[in-house]
Scaffold this motif. Structure first.
Motif, mmCIF file in Angstrom:
data_model
loop_
_atom_site.group_PDB
_atom_site.id
_atom_site.type_symbol
_atom_site.label_atom_id
_atom_site.label_comp_id
_atom_site.label_asym_id
_atom_site.label_seq_id
_atom_site.Cartn_x
_atom_site.Cartn_y
_atom_site.Cartn_z
ATOM 1 N N LEU A 38 0.811 -1.103 -0.006
ATOM 2 C CA LEU A 38 -0.047 0.167 -0.047
ATOM 3 C C LEU A 38 0.839 1.319 0.020
ATOM 4 O O LEU A 38 1.678 1.567 0.917
ATOM 5 C CB LEU A 38 -0.830 0.033 1.282
ATOM 6 N N ARG A 39 0.881 2.160 -1.067
ATOM 7 C CA ARG A 39 1.605 3.274 -1.033
ATOM 8 C C ARG A 39 0.346 4.394 -1.126
ATOM 9 O O ARG A 39 -0.612 4.545 -1.803
ATOM 10 C CB ARG A 39 2.381 3.264 -2.643
ATOM 11 N N ILE A 40 0.728 5.354 -0.280
ATOM 12 C CA ILE A 40 -0.241 6.344 -0.196
ATOM 13 C C ILE A 40 0.608 7.653 -0.422
ATOM 14 O O ILE A 40 1.542 8.193 0.090
ATOM 15 C CB ILE A 40 -0.657 6.634 1.341
ATOM 16 N N GLY A 41 0.016 8.559 -1.291
ATOM 17 C CA GLY A 41 0.831 9.635 -1.783
ATOM 18 C C GLY A 41 1.930 9.594 -2.730
ATOM 19 O O GLY A 41 1.855 8.551 -3.464
ATOM 20 N N LYS A 71 -3.143 10.891 -1.365
ATOM 21 C CA LYS A 71 -2.714 11.222 -0.029
ATOM 22 C C LYS A 71 -3.827 12.041 0.640
ATOM 23 O O LYS A 71 -3.709 12.211 1.776
ATOM 24 C CB LYS A 71 -1.534 12.240 -0.374
ATOM 25 N N ASP A 72 -4.872 12.214 -0.128
ATOM 26 C CA ASP A 72 -6.211 12.888 0.586
ATOM 27 C C ASP A 72 -7.028 11.980 1.074
ATOM 28 O O ASP A 72 -8.172 11.982 1.879
ATOM 29 C CB ASP A 72 -6.764 13.571 -0.430
ATOM 30 N N ILE A 73 -6.675 10.572 1.215
ATOM 31 C CA ILE A 73 -7.798 9.505 1.902
ATOM 32 C C ILE A 73 -7.791 9.847 3.514
ATOM 33 O O ILE A 73 -6.751 10.415 4.152
ATOM 34 C CB ILE A 73 -6.992 8.167 1.614
ATOM 35 N N THR A 74 -8.942 9.648 3.887
ATOM 36 C CA THR A 74 -9.039 9.642 5.386
ATOM 37 C C THR A 74 -8.501 8.579 6.261
ATOM 38 O O THR A 74 -8.381 7.287 5.543
ATOM 39 C CB THR A 74 -10.403 10.125 5.781
ATOM 40 N N LEU A 75 -8.446 8.472 7.431
ATOM 41 C CA LEU A 75 -7.856 7.595 8.230
ATOM 42 C C LEU A 75 -9.006 6.479 8.131
ATOM 43 O O LEU A 75 -8.709 5.262 8.082
ATOM 44 C CB LEU A 75 -7.854 7.980 9.896
ATOM 45 N N GLU A 76 -10.099 6.920 8.426
ATOM 46 C CA GLU A 76 -11.139 5.721 8.148
ATOM 47 C C GLU A 76 -11.424 5.156 6.891
ATOM 48 O O GLU A 76 -11.475 3.841 6.983
ATOM 49 C CB GLU A 76 -12.636 6.686 8.483
ATOM 50 N N GLU A 77 -11.157 5.995 5.846
ATOM 51 C CA GLU A 77 -11.095 4.974 4.524
ATOM 52 C C GLU A 77 -9.929 4.236 4.424
ATOM 53 O O GLU A 77 -10.101 3.001 3.770
ATOM 54 C CB GLU A 77 -11.057 6.324 3.570
ATOM 55 N N MET A 78 -8.895 4.405 5.032
ATOM 56 C CA MET A 78 -7.564 3.865 4.831
ATOM 57 C C MET A 78 -7.692 2.648 5.780
ATOM 58 O O MET A 78 -7.419 1.418 5.157
ATOM 59 C CB MET A 78 -6.534 4.458 5.293
ATOM 60 N N GLN A 97 3.770 1.007 2.899
ATOM 61 C CA GLN A 97 4.848 1.663 2.640
ATOM 62 C C GLN A 97 5.126 2.945 3.399
ATOM 63 O O GLN A 97 4.217 3.578 3.331
ATOM 64 C CB GLN A 97 5.078 2.122 1.051
ATOM 65 N N LEU A 98 6.077 3.078 3.976
ATOM 66 C CA LEU A 98 6.495 4.358 4.796
ATOM 67 C C LEU A 98 7.263 5.230 3.945
ATOM 68 O O LEU A 98 8.287 4.767 3.418
ATOM 69 C CB LEU A 98 6.745 3.877 6.408
ATOM 70 N N PRO A 99 7.392 6.575 4.266
ATOM 71 C CA PRO A 99 6.452 7.501 4.988
ATOM 72 C C PRO A 99 5.158 7.637 4.476
ATOM 73 O O PRO A 99 4.683 7.425 3.318
ATOM 74 C CB PRO A 99 7.321 8.796 5.313
ATOM 75 N N LEU A 100 4.100 8.003 5.613
ATOM 76 C CA LEU A 100 2.803 8.264 5.358
ATOM 77 C C LEU A 100 2.596 9.719 5.048
ATOM 78 O O LEU A 100 3.420 10.495 5.814
ATOM 79 C CB LEU A 100 1.792 7.810 6.242
ATOM 80 N N PRO A 101 1.657 10.368 4.552
ATOM 81 C CA PRO A 101 1.283 11.815 4.703
ATOM 82 C C PRO A 101 1.065 12.037 6.046
ATOM 83 O O PRO A 101 0.434 11.207 6.902
ATOM 84 C CB PRO A 101 -0.008 11.933 3.843
#
Length: 303
Positions: A38-41, A71-78, A97-101
Motif C-alpha cells: 500500500l503506497r499512499i501519496g 494522499k487525501d484519503i482519510t484515516l477511516e477510509e484507509m 509503505q512508509l513514510p505516510l502523509p
C-alpha cells in the motif's frame, strides 16, 4: 582492504530459492502467495521502493494486490482498505509503505493489519513475539542483515555489537536479533554523548542513523564489520560525465573505512536488496502458514 558483503548476489539466490518453493507447493496450496503493498501519496523514493518490490514479486511468482492511494484519503477510509485486505483470502501479506502523509497515523494503520498478514513484523504482537523468541514475521531490514552475516560466516556469539539508531523499523529489532545470537549489544542514537567512544568498541557496527556519511574512520576500530543501512541521494556541485546531478551514499563514509574495516556492506547493493528479499520471504512464510503447508523455509529463517 575491506571485504564488500554482496547483498545483491545473496538476494538473488534467495529469490531463486523462493521461486522453487512456490513452484513446488503451488498446486497443493491452490494458488500462489499474494502480497499487497500500500503506497499512499506521491513520495518519489516510495515510488522507487514499491516498484522494486513489485518487480521482485513478478520474478518469483508472487501475485500482487497492492494499491497506489491518494494522499487525501482519510484515516477511516484507509482503515477500511486494510480491513478488506485482511479478509481477502488471496492476500497473505500486507505492507504499508512508509513514510505516510502527515494526516495519517502510521501506528493506527500498522495495528489494523492482521498479525498473520504482517509483511514487515511491525505489528505489536509480532514485535512481542520477537522479544520472546517466538516464531512470527520479522522486520525485513534487520532480518536481512542477520542472513547476510550468517551467509558470510561472520561470528556473533560473544561479539560486541553496536547499533546506531533506535527505530522500531530497524534499530530495536536489530538489537533483539543480535542479542538472540548471543552478541553483547549496545544501542546508540541521536542523544548519545561521545558516539565515537562507543562505536570504537564494536566488533560489529550496524549504522541505521539516517544521516549521510555520519560514520567515518574515527568511529571504527580496526577489523570491525560495518553494516550500512542508510541510503541517501546527495546533490553535487557539478554534473558528472554521465549527466548525474547527485550520488548515492549511506550512513557510512566507506572510502575512509576501506583500510580499517574487515568487511563493509556497499551502498547500493548491500542491505537494500536483502530488505526486499526478506519481504518476499515473509510473504512466502505467511502463505505456507495460511495454506497449512509444511514450513518450506526452515533452512532460511532461523533467527
Amino acid at each position: 582492504m575491506a571485504f564488500h558483503i554482496n547483498g545483491r548476489r545473496l538476494a538473488s539466490e534467495i529469490e531463486q530459492h523462493l521461486a522453487a518453493v512456490i513452484q513446488r507447493h503451488q498446486n497443493r496450496a491452490g494458488r500462489p502467495p499474494g502480497l499487497a503493498v500500500l503506497r499512499i501519496g506521491d513520495d518519489p523514493a516510495s515510488g522507487v521502493y514499491v516498484s522494486n518490490k513489485e518487480k521482485a514479486c513478478e520474478r518469483i511468482g508472487i501475485s500482487r494486490h497492492g494499491a497506489h492511494i491518494s494522499k487525501d484519503i482519510t484515516l477511516e477510509e484507509m482503515l477500511h482498505v486494510i480491513h478488506s485486505m485482511n479478509e481477502d483470502p488471496l492476500i497473505d501479506a500486507i505492507l504499508l509503505q512508509l513514510p505516510l502523509p502527515p494526516s495519517l497515523d502510521p501506528g493506527i494503520l500498522l495495528e489494523a493489519i492482521s498479525p498473520e498478514k504482517d509483511a514487515d513484523g511491525l505489528h505489536t504482537l509480532n514485535l512481542g513475539r520477537l522479544l520472546k523468541g517466538e516464531p512470527g514475521p520479522r522486520s525485513c531490514t534487520p532480518s536481512g542483515i542477520m542472513v547476510l552475516l550468517a551467509n558470510n560466516k561472520i561470528p556473533l556469539e560473544g561479539q560486541h555489537a553496536v547499533v546506531i539508531g533506535r527505530s522500531t523499523l530497524v534499530g530495536k529489532p536489530m538489537a533483539l536479533m543480535l542479542q538472540s545470537a548471543n552478541a553483547t549489544v549496545t544501542m546508540a542514537h541521536s542523544h548519545t554523548i561521545d558516539l565515537s567512544s562507543i562505536t570504537r568498541r564494536a566488533d560489529i557496527l550496524v549504522v541505521a542513523a539516517g544521516s549521510p556519511q555520519l560514520i567515518g574512520a574515527r568511529h571504527v576500530k580496526p577489523n570491525a564489520v560495518v553494516i550500512d543501512v542508510g541510503i541517501h541521494r546527495v546533490p553535487i556541485d557539478e554534473i558528472t560525465e554521465n549527466g548525474s546531478k547527485s550520488y548515492l551514499c549511506g550512513d557510512v563514509n566507506s572510502n575512509e573505512l576501506e583500510e580499517i574495516a574487515s568487511a563493509l556492506t556497499p551502498v547500493p547493493g548491500g542491505v537494500g536488496p536483502m530488505t526486499v528479499a526478506m519481504l518476499l520471504t515473509n510473504t512466502v512464510m505467511n502463505w505456507g502458514n495460511r495454506c497449512t503447508l509444511d514450513n518450506p523455509l526452515e533452512d532460511l529463517v532461523s533467527f
